[in-house]
Design a protein around this motif. Structure first.
Motif, mmCIF file in Angstrom:
data_model
loop_
_atom_site.group_PDB
_atom_site.id
_atom_site.type_symbol
_atom_site.label_atom_id
_atom_site.label_comp_id
_atom_site.label_asym_id
_atom_site.label_seq_id
_atom_site.Cartn_x
_atom_site.Cartn_y
_atom_site.Cartn_z
ATOM 1 N N GLN A 138 0.830 -1.207 0.000
ATOM 2 C CA GLN A 138 0.000 0.000 0.000
ATOM 3 C C GLN A 138 0.864 1.257 0.000
ATOM 4 O OE1 GLN A 138 -3.371 0.251 -0.548
ATOM 5 N NE2 GLN A 138 -2.681 2.352 -0.833
ATOM 6 N N ASN A 139 1.945 1.252 0.779
ATOM 7 C CA ASN A 139 2.859 2.405 0.795
ATOM 8 C C ASN A 139 3.476 2.636 -0.583
ATOM 9 O OD1 ASN A 139 2.359 2.909 3.480
ATOM 10 N ND2 ASN A 139 4.211 1.908 4.225
ATOM 11 N N ASP A 179 3.082 5.827 -3.057
ATOM 12 C CA ASP A 179 4.287 6.488 -3.578
ATOM 13 C C ASP A 179 4.207 6.620 -5.105
ATOM 14 O OD1 ASP A 179 6.844 7.610 -3.586
ATOM 15 O OD2 ASP A 179 7.844 5.658 -3.664
ATOM 16 N N ILE A 180 3.817 5.558 -5.770
ATOM 17 C CA ILE A 180 3.701 5.592 -7.234
ATOM 18 C C ILE A 180 2.598 6.557 -7.659
ATOM 19 C CG2 ILE A 180 3.137 4.246 -9.303
ATOM 20 C CD1 ILE A 180 4.482 1.826 -7.912
ATOM 21 N N GLN A 225 -3.865 -6.558 -3.810
ATOM 22 C CA GLN A 225 -2.956 -5.410 -3.729
ATOM 23 C C GLN A 225 -1.840 -5.512 -4.773
ATOM 24 O OE1 GLN A 225 -3.874 -2.748 -1.857
ATOM 25 N NE2 GLN A 225 -2.717 -3.000 0.021
ATOM 26 N N ARG A 226 -1.353 -6.740 -4.963
ATOM 27 C CA ARG A 226 -0.269 -6.977 -5.927
ATOM 28 C C ARG A 226 -0.730 -6.634 -7.347
ATOM 29 N NH1 ARG A 226 0.891 -12.445 -5.112
ATOM 30 N NH2 ARG A 226 -0.539 -12.983 -6.779
ATOM 31 N N ALA A 227 -1.978 -6.961 -7.677
ATOM 32 C CA ALA A 227 -2.512 -6.649 -9.004
ATOM 33 C C ALA A 227 -2.560 -5.131 -9.220
ATOM 34 C CB ALA A 227 -3.900 -7.260 -9.167
ATOM 35 N N VAL A 228 -2.956 -4.400 -8.181
ATOM 36 C CA VAL A 228 -2.985 -2.932 -8.266
ATOM 37 C C VAL A 228 -1.567 -2.397 -8.427
ATOM 38 C CG1 VAL A 228 -3.547 -0.797 -7.029
ATOM 39 C CG2 VAL A 228 -5.114 -2.753 -6.911
ATOM 40 N N LEU A 229 -0.648 -2.945 -7.626
ATOM 41 C CA LEU A 229 0.755 -2.517 -7.703
ATOM 42 C C LEU A 229 1.313 -2.733 -9.106
ATOM 43 C CD1 LEU A 229 3.403 -1.563 -6.357
ATOM 44 C CD2 LEU A 229 3.824 -3.951 -5.713
ATOM 45 N N LYS A 230 1.032 -3.872 -9.690
ATOM 46 C CA LYS A 230 1.531 -4.180 -11.037
ATOM 47 C C LYS A 230 1.027 -3.150 -12.049
ATOM 48 C CE LYS A 230 1.757 -7.833 -14.500
ATOM 49 N NZ LYS A 230 1.398 -9.216 -14.851
#
Length: 201
Positions: free
Chosen positions: A50-51, A55-56, A97-102
């Motif tokens: 999430q952090n 940041d992105i 969360q990983r899918a969003v990060l990607k």
């Protein structure tokens, strides 16, 4: 007497079999039984993801960063390291969360890497100019790097130069390096670079 000995030996053999079976069952249970879920580790993982997403998002909202090339490359590498670390998690929340990060990483990389490649070329013009070497970037994604100078006529010079710049051009995801040593069309050497695409994690 002899019958008693044979019976004891037969019983002893079965006792050994039972013990071996018990040991085998214990080992199988240890390795195949579901491991307890470490909720603290999963919570930490979700917090880190999430952090990083936040940041992105800030970077996407602010436009291109004014940080130097090395700092930006390091930032992108840290994003990738986090993604690789959480990639194997089976937790549903981590997966989401990983899918969003990607998605966010692909957005920022696709925007920033062409800019970083252009900045790299601009930063080298002053250094290479006194050596009678011109440097330029081209291509729709700014992923073709061209050096022009009489120095590049020998193949040995080209390969030595490639060795010196290989790490940075791979990190910046250039796809091709071109060497020109005169205005003649045939005085050109092309090197394909096996680097990631901008939308690859």
């Amino acid at each position: 007497m002899e019958t008693t000995y044979v019976k004891k030996r037969g019983i002893g053999k079965y006792v050994v079999y039972v013990l071996l079976a018990a040991v085998a069952a214990g080992i199988a249970f240890y390795f195949y039984a579901p491991k307890p879920v470490n909720n603290a580790a999963i919570d930490s993982m979700n917090m880190f993801i999430q952090n990083k997403i936040t940041d992105i998002d800030q970077n996407l909202a602010q436009g291109n960063s004014k940080a130097d090339i090395a700092t930006r490359l390091s930032w992108h590498k840290s994003n990738t390291a986090l993604y690789e670390e959480v990639k194997t998690s089976k937790d549903d929340k981590v997966k989401a969360q990983r899918a969003v990060l990607k998605t966010k990483m692909i957005q920022i990389q696709s925007r920033e890497f062409p800019v970083l490649r252009t900045a790299y070329v601009e930063s080298k013009k002053e250094v290479l100019g006194p050596q009678n070497i011109k440097i330029a970037v081209s291509g729709q994604k700014k992923d073709i790097l061209t050096f022009t100078g009489a120095i590049f006529q020998p193949e040995k010079t080209q390969k030595g130069f490639m060795k010196n710049i290989h790490e940075i051009i791979t990190d910046l995801r250039f796809k091709q390096v071109v060497y020109k040593w005169s205005d003649h069309v045939e005085d050109v050497a092309d090197y394909k670079i096996d680097s990631k695409t901008d939308d690859e994690i």
